[in-house]
Write a protein that holds these residues in place. Structure first.
Motif, mmCIF file in Angstrom:
data_model
loop_
_atom_site.group_PDB
_atom_site.id
_atom_site.type_symbol
_atom_site.label_atom_id
_atom_site.label_comp_id
_atom_site.label_asym_id
_atom_site.label_seq_id
_atom_site.Cartn_x
_atom_site.Cartn_y
_atom_site.Cartn_z
ATOM 1 N N ALA A 152 33.632 52.118 27.874
ATOM 2 C CA ALA A 152 33.819 52.817 29.154
ATOM 3 C C ALA A 152 33.864 54.327 29.003
ATOM 4 O O ALA A 152 33.444 55.052 29.914
ATOM 5 C CB ALA A 152 35.094 52.324 29.834
ATOM 6 N N SER A 156 31.081 55.099 32.028
ATOM 7 C CA SER A 156 30.778 53.992 32.926
ATOM 8 C C SER A 156 31.952 53.687 33.857
ATOM 9 O O SER A 156 32.969 53.138 33.427
ATOM 10 C CB SER A 156 30.430 52.733 32.115
ATOM 11 O OG SER A 156 30.305 51.618 32.959
ATOM 12 N N ASP A 157 31.818 54.047 35.133
ATOM 13 C CA ASP A 157 32.841 53.692 36.116
ATOM 14 C C ASP A 157 32.951 52.179 36.254
ATOM 15 O O ASP A 157 34.043 51.632 36.465
ATOM 16 C CB ASP A 157 32.500 54.304 37.481
ATOM 17 C CG ASP A 157 32.638 55.811 37.491
ATOM 18 O OD1 ASP A 157 33.336 56.353 36.613
ATOM 19 O OD2 ASP A 157 32.041 56.449 38.378
ATOM 20 N N THR A 158 31.823 51.486 36.120
ATOM 21 C CA THR A 158 31.812 50.034 36.239
ATOM 22 C C THR A 158 32.689 49.399 35.171
ATOM 23 O O THR A 158 33.473 48.480 35.448
ATOM 24 C CB THR A 158 30.375 49.502 36.125
ATOM 25 O OG1 THR A 158 29.581 50.051 37.174
ATOM 26 C CG2 THR A 158 30.355 47.986 36.214
ATOM 27 N N TRP A 160 35.168 50.831 33.567
ATOM 28 C CA TRP A 160 36.581 51.146 33.823
ATOM 29 C C TRP A 160 37.161 50.193 34.857
ATOM 30 O O TRP A 160 38.315 49.776 34.751
ATOM 31 C CB TRP A 160 36.753 52.593 34.275
ATOM 32 C CG TRP A 160 36.746 53.587 33.150
ATOM 33 C CD1 TRP A 160 35.895 54.635 32.978
ATOM 34 C CD2 TRP A 160 37.646 53.616 32.031
ATOM 35 N NE1 TRP A 160 36.187 55.315 31.823
ATOM 36 C CE2 TRP A 160 37.258 54.725 31.223
ATOM 37 C CE3 TRP A 160 38.716 52.829 31.613
ATOM 38 C CZ2 TRP A 160 37.934 55.050 30.034
ATOM 39 C CZ3 TRP A 160 39.379 53.147 30.434
ATOM 40 C CH2 TRP A 160 38.988 54.241 29.666
ATOM 41 N N ARG A 161 36.352 49.834 35.857
ATOM 42 C CA ARG A 161 36.809 48.843 36.840
ATOM 43 C C ARG A 161 37.058 47.509 36.144
ATOM 44 O O ARG A 161 38.046 46.823 36.429
ATOM 45 C CB ARG A 161 35.773 48.664 37.961
ATOM 46 C CG ARG A 161 35.661 49.825 38.932
ATOM 47 C CD ARG A 161 34.937 49.398 40.204
ATOM 48 N NE ARG A 161 33.606 48.900 39.946
ATOM 49 C CZ ARG A 161 32.500 49.633 39.994
ATOM 50 N NH1 ARG A 161 32.587 50.934 40.290
ATOM 51 N NH2 ARG A 161 31.324 49.105 39.773
ATOM 52 N N ASP A 238 27.904 47.310 42.505
ATOM 53 C CA ASP A 238 27.188 48.574 42.535
ATOM 54 C C ASP A 238 25.945 48.564 43.406
ATOM 55 O O ASP A 238 25.460 49.625 43.807
ATOM 56 C CB ASP A 238 26.808 48.984 41.107
ATOM 57 C CG ASP A 238 28.036 49.237 40.241
ATOM 58 O OD1 ASP A 238 29.030 49.748 40.783
ATOM 59 O OD2 ASP A 238 28.000 48.919 39.042
#
Length: 263
Positions: A152, A156-158, A160-161, A238
């Motif tokens: 992450a 990558s925001d994805t 982190w989610r 996304d």
């Protein structure tokens, strides 16, 4: 949106009087991964997204829950909540393996199945299968979170989610499901189970995140698919608009040609 618990399982739903679609989250995640779809054009159908035991806000079960046990829980919820309605299933990642088992269990009750980059080959257990290398659930969860953090930090925001979702998962539930995924993936057995489903099915994938072995498997077995060239493993988050459009068209077809309501 309605939020409730049935048998200790947390369920988010957008209900209508028509066909109903049940959505099953991936490894370490929760119903939040489907929130964008609950608010999309797909909501013309009745939509249900749940937190499996030990994930999201559903408490861990008193016994170990593997793929078969999870499918039994989901099938029971569908029988209770969707009585008389046409039913479709959507599974993301490892949740697709559970959805496949539900489809086999409920038979003609299920009129369509979508796998969002679901597990077909051994290569698809690249996250969940790591659990089999550990004897201690807490040690596995700690190591797994560290791995996701490392990926992450590249921006990558994805991811982190995803890290946030895994943080809330019960360590034993996470480990047990991962170990079972590794076992069930041997010799591409999950792909065989997917191909044996009687209802129409669609495999949704992205070149960015689908292993080459799985791409080869799709081609070799002529599996009906949709390739999202701009997507990723979490396209339903996304690129929810694109996913909702494809899924909506698929389920319109399934429900129009299905067998009708089931008592």
């Amino acid at each position: 949106m309605r939020i409730d618990t049935t048998g200790g399982v947390f369920v988010r739903s957008e209900t209508t009087g028509g066909p109903q679609i049940w959505m099953l989250h991936g490894f370490g995640e929760s119903s939040l991964s489907f929130q964008p779809l609950l608010e999309s054009e797909l909501a013309r159908f009745g939509l249900f997204a749940l937190d499996l035991p030990g994930f999201g806000v559903s408490p861990a079960a008193g016994t170990t829950v593997g793929l078969a046990e999870a499918a039994k829980i989901v099938a029971g919820l569908i029988e209770e909540r969707s009585r008389g309605a046409k039913v479709g299933l959507v599974g993301h990642s490892l949740g697709s393996a559970i959805a496949v088992e539900v489809a086999h269990t409920l038979g003609q009750r299920v009129q369509g199945l979508v796998s969002l980059e679901g597990n077909l080959t051994e290569a698809d257990a690249y996250f969940s299968g790591l659990a089999a290398d550990f004897d201690d659930p807490n040690a596995f969860k700690s190591d797994f979170l560290a791995r996701v953090r490392t990926m992450a930090v590249r921006g990558s925001d994805t991811l982190w989610r995803y890290h946030a979702s895994v943080t809330f998962a019960d360590a034993k539930a996470l480990w047990a499901l991962g170990c079972d995924a590794k076992r069930a993936s041997r010799d591409d057995a999950l792909g065989e189970a997917y191909r044996a489903v009687k209802c129409p099915s669609l495999y949704y994938w992205s070149p960015e995140s689908t292993p080459q072995a799985t791409r080869d498997y799709l081609e070799a077995h002529e599996i009906r698919d949709h390739c999202d060239h701009g997507g990723n493993h979490w396209s339903m988050v996304d690129r929810s608009g694109e996913v909702a459009k494809v899924l909506g068209s698929f389920f319109d077809e399934c429900f129009a040609t299905g067998i009708g309501t089931v008592a």
